[in-house]
Design a protein around this motif. Structure first.
Motif, PDB file in Angstrom:
ATOM      1  N   GLY A 239      -2.091 -17.674 -51.930  1.00 50.81           N
ATOM      2  CA  GLY A 239      -1.685 -18.128 -53.264  1.00 50.81           C
ATOM      3  C   GLY A 239      -1.260 -19.569 -53.316  1.00 50.81           C
ATOM      4  N   LEU A 240      -1.944 -20.427 -52.549  1.00 51.55           N
ATOM      5  CA  LEU A 240      -1.698 -21.855 -52.680  1.00 51.55           C
ATOM      6  C   LEU A 240      -2.561 -22.376 -53.831  1.00 51.55           C
ATOM      7  N   GLY A 241      -1.925 -22.623 -54.965  1.00 49.53           N
ATOM      8  CA  GLY A 241      -2.622 -23.271 -56.071  1.00 49.53           C
ATOM      9  C   GLY A 241      -2.206 -24.722 -56.022  1.00 49.53           C
TER      10      GLY A 241
ATOM     11  N   LYS B 201      -9.868 -28.176 -57.396  1.00 50.68           N
ATOM     12  CA  LYS B 201      -9.385 -27.279 -58.456  1.00 50.68           C
ATOM     13  C   LYS B 201      -9.407 -25.810 -58.048  1.00 50.68           C
ATOM     14  N   ARG B 202      -9.472 -25.549 -56.726  1.00 48.06           N
ATOM     15  CA  ARG B 202      -9.529 -24.162 -56.277  1.00 48.06           C
ATOM     16  C   ARG B 202      -8.290 -23.769 -55.481  1.00 48.06           C
ATOM     17  N   GLY B 203      -7.901 -22.504 -55.651  1.00 45.11           N
ATOM     18  CA  GLY B 203      -6.785 -21.959 -54.884  1.00 45.11           C
ATOM     19  C   GLY B 203      -7.177 -21.765 -53.423  1.00 45.11           C
ATOM     20  N   ARG B 204      -6.179 -21.717 -52.532  1.00 48.01           N
ATOM     21  CA  ARG B 204      -6.456 -21.608 -51.102  1.00 48.01           C
ATOM     22  C   ARG B 204      -5.583 -20.569 -50.414  1.00 48.01           C
TER      23      ARG B 204
ATOM     24  N   ILE C 184     -11.256 -20.716 -49.342  1.00 55.44           N
ATOM     25  CA  ILE C 184     -11.414 -20.930 -50.780  1.00 55.44           C
ATOM     26  C   ILE C 184     -12.445 -19.908 -51.229  1.00 55.44           C
TER      27      ILE C 184
END
Lengths: 160, 201
Positions: free
Chosen positions: A24-26, A134-137, A152
């Motif tokens: 949930g790294l945004g 622009k993607r969560g990681r 990703i």
């Protein structure tokens, strides 16, 4: 293999074996520290840039970039790492909602900037990074090797 | 009206009833059900715990209220449900979302978000300016995290969570509303004073 999850605002340390995972790294930034000789690994899930801007007295040290970096050093050294050998890898700081134009810098951008500034202040070299976009990681630190894998959605996992 | 949660609950009831009508018409589905919205307070640790275990892919339609009343509002559904819904709306039979599917979902999301924004506007007697809504397909946790950080949530967060489901289409999703704290207080004062004056009549 032990897998320890690092929640938002937390810091976790492992030695010799196991994996530290943060999901949930945004706009958040995952910061990993590693000492290759003693195989001490630490991972922080940094939520925002500055603790000063928030009247958040009981905050976990990992929550803000300016408190997370010194806390990571302390914890890694206490677990047996050498301060001089610590190297950092960072991932995250994305801007997911492209429909929102930030007034100045996006939260993610500010987080990455603050983390890099702090690492420079404490003289910890950054040897790997996968930031912005622009993607969560998802980020995993393998403590036996120091390898960090960033995932990703829709892409091959990346080693940094 | 005793506290913030009651106020939010009331807002949720009105918003959900608007949304049910609008969505039933759009989906031509009479079995659409929205559960009674739940207003609740999450501590930062609870929110962090929730995010820590959510790496599944979801589709999120999101907008931020700017101007006088500020807050964040998002409509989140599991990826598989989003695909089912997109297929239903476009008459396709795909396993992935294409551009047309995404814009259909954006439209549905916009209606859901709009129902709540209208409810809030009516309750507060204030014009609300939302940003253009956007659609994001990503890990659930990363989306939640970005909403919380963008809203500047650093301690407890008050959220309004509405679950909806339709038996016919086998869909489910959540509508999440995070009002900005400071403005929320002011709004609450305004509305509760209206209620008080009505009671004394």
């Amino acid at each position: 293999m032990t897998e320890v999850f690092v929640n938002m605002g937390e810091i976790r340390v492992l030695r010799s074996t196991g994996v530290l995972t943060t999901v949930g790294l945004g706009s958040c930034v995952g910061v990993s520290f590693y000492d290759p000789i003693t195989k001490v690994g630490a991972l922080a899930h940094v939520f925002l840039a500055e603790s000063r801007a928030n009247s958040d007295r009981d905050a976990l040290p990992g929550k803000y970039a300016d408190t997370a970096i010194p806390a990571l050093i302390d914890l890694a050294v206490k677990a047996g790492a050498s301060r001089e050998r610590l190297v950092a890898k960072i991932a995250g700081g994305a801007h997911l909602f492209s429909n929102i134009t930030p007034e100045h810098l996006s939260v993610g951008h500010r987080n990455v900037k603050a983390v890099i500034e702090q690492l420079n202040i404490y003289d910890i070299p950054i040897i790997g990074k996968d930031v912005a976009g622009k993607r969560g990681r998802k980020m995993k630190l393998y403590v036996d090797t120091g390898v960090v894998i960033v995932t990703i959605i829709g892409e091959e996992p990346k080693q940094i | 009206m005793n506290n913030k949660l009651d106020f939010l609950q009331e807002l949720g009831n009105i918003g959900a009833s608007h949304a049910t009508t609008a969505l039933s018409q759009m989906l031509q589905d009479t079995k659409l059900e929205l559960t009674v919205p739940k207003a609740r307070m999450l501590s930062f640790a609870e929110a962090a715990n929730f995010i820590a275990s959510r790496e599944e892919i979801v589709v999120c339609i999101y907008t931020r209220m700017i101007d006088m009343i500020k807050g964040d509002i998002a409509f989140i559904m599991p990826f598989s449900c989003a695909v089912t819904l997109a297929n239903h709306l476009t008459g396709d039979d795909r396993e992935q979302l294409n551009e047309i599917g995404e814009s259909a979902l954006l439209e549905v999301g916009n209606i859901m978000l709009g129902s709540y924004i209208t409810a809030l506007s009516l309750l507060s007697d204030t014009k609300i300016k939302p940003t253009v809504p956007g659609i994001v397909i990503d890990m659930n946790g990363a989306i939640w995290q970005s909403i919380l950080a963008g809203a500047g949530v650093t301690e407890a967060v008050t959220i309004l969570d509405t679950k909806f489901s339709t038996a016919e289409l086998e869909l489910s999703g959540h509508l999440i509303f995070i009002p900005d704290n400071a403005v929320f207080e002011a709004l609450y004062q305004k509305v509760s004073s209206c209620w008080k004056s009505e009671e004394t009549l």
